[in-house]
Design an enzyme around this catalytic site. Sequence first.
Site, PDB file in Angstrom:
ATOM      1  N   SER A 146      -5.472   0.925   1.526  1.00 32.91           N
ATOM      2  CA  SER A 146      -5.343   2.377   1.651  1.00 32.91           C
ATOM      3  C   SER A 146      -6.732   2.987   1.679  1.00 32.91           C
ATOM      4  CB  SER A 146      -4.564   2.940   0.451  1.00 32.91           C
ATOM      5  OG  SER A 146      -4.606   4.362   0.435  1.00 32.91           O
ATOM      6  N   TYR A 159      -2.736   3.446  -8.399  1.00 33.54           N
ATOM      7  CA  TYR A 159      -2.645   3.139  -6.976  1.00 33.54           C
ATOM      8  C   TYR A 159      -4.034   2.907  -6.397  1.00 33.54           C
ATOM      9  CZ  TYR A 159      -0.954   3.452  -2.160  1.00 33.54           C
ATOM     10  OH  TYR A 159      -0.647   3.180  -0.850  1.00 33.54           O
ATOM     11  N   LYS A 163      -5.373  -0.820  -5.037  1.00 29.06           N
ATOM     12  CA  LYS A 163      -5.725  -0.965  -3.629  1.00 29.06           C
ATOM     13  C   LYS A 163      -7.184  -1.388  -3.467  1.00 29.06           C
ATOM     14  CE  LYS A 163      -1.750   0.025  -1.732  1.00 29.06           C
ATOM     15  NZ  LYS A 163      -1.006  -0.952  -0.917  1.00 29.06           N
TER      16      LYS A 163
END
Length: 262
Positions: A146, A159, A163
């Site tokens: 991401s 998150y 990532k």
Amino acid sequence: MELRFRGRTAIVTGAGSGFGRATALGLAREGAAAVCLVELDAQRLAAVASDVESLGARPVSIEAELAETDVCEHAVERALGGVERIDLLVANHAAMSWPEPFLELTDESWERQVRINLMSIFVIAQRVARSMAQDGKGGVILFTTSVNAMGAGAEFAPYCATKAALVALAQVMAVELAPNGIRVNCVSPGPADTQRSLDLVGDEAMERFRASFPAVPMNRLAAADDIAEAFLYLASDAAGYVTGQNLIVDGGLTAQAYHVPD
């Protein structure tokens, strides 16, 4: 039309919607012999399996929630039991919680995202890489990362952290596995029109974002196919000298520094 994946086999996780579904369909469309589809939602799994089959590839459906090591290992075992070998892994599944300020972030939320976004991908990628190395024919391993791997997404600490860790993991794997003929790369999508985005922001906001998304220089959200095409390139022989890289597909989002305020 050149069939870039004629006769090859793949595993795609998170295959029921978004980037995973678009990538699975792209592989089938371009000649893959079989696509192992790993997905939590049974209805989405059945739908993508039907579409893969209609495009001429054999689907191997694996319903699984990839939160525990034994489930991840079992998913790989089922895939390897359904095909002769795995040529390609696209590890695309992920968990994302609702926004949580760092000072209020719970241990449970942190641990769940680390298990699903990092630990499960490590387990699946390692077991698939072992099978690729064992038969000596090499392969390709790809991760969905991401733009959040490269900078802050406020209130999404787990998150962002997981990532970023996947990018580092891919680089280590790429170096170590190069002698085995295994290439490892990442694709980092920017803001996208996917089911996850819809779940996060709701129908009304998503309609506005589909019409215009000025935070991105190209003023639109990524389509699932935009990201799938990046995966298909990295999976293909055209990327035969590309490994250890993070391909950013974000409409120019991370290219900009700032605008002078009005």
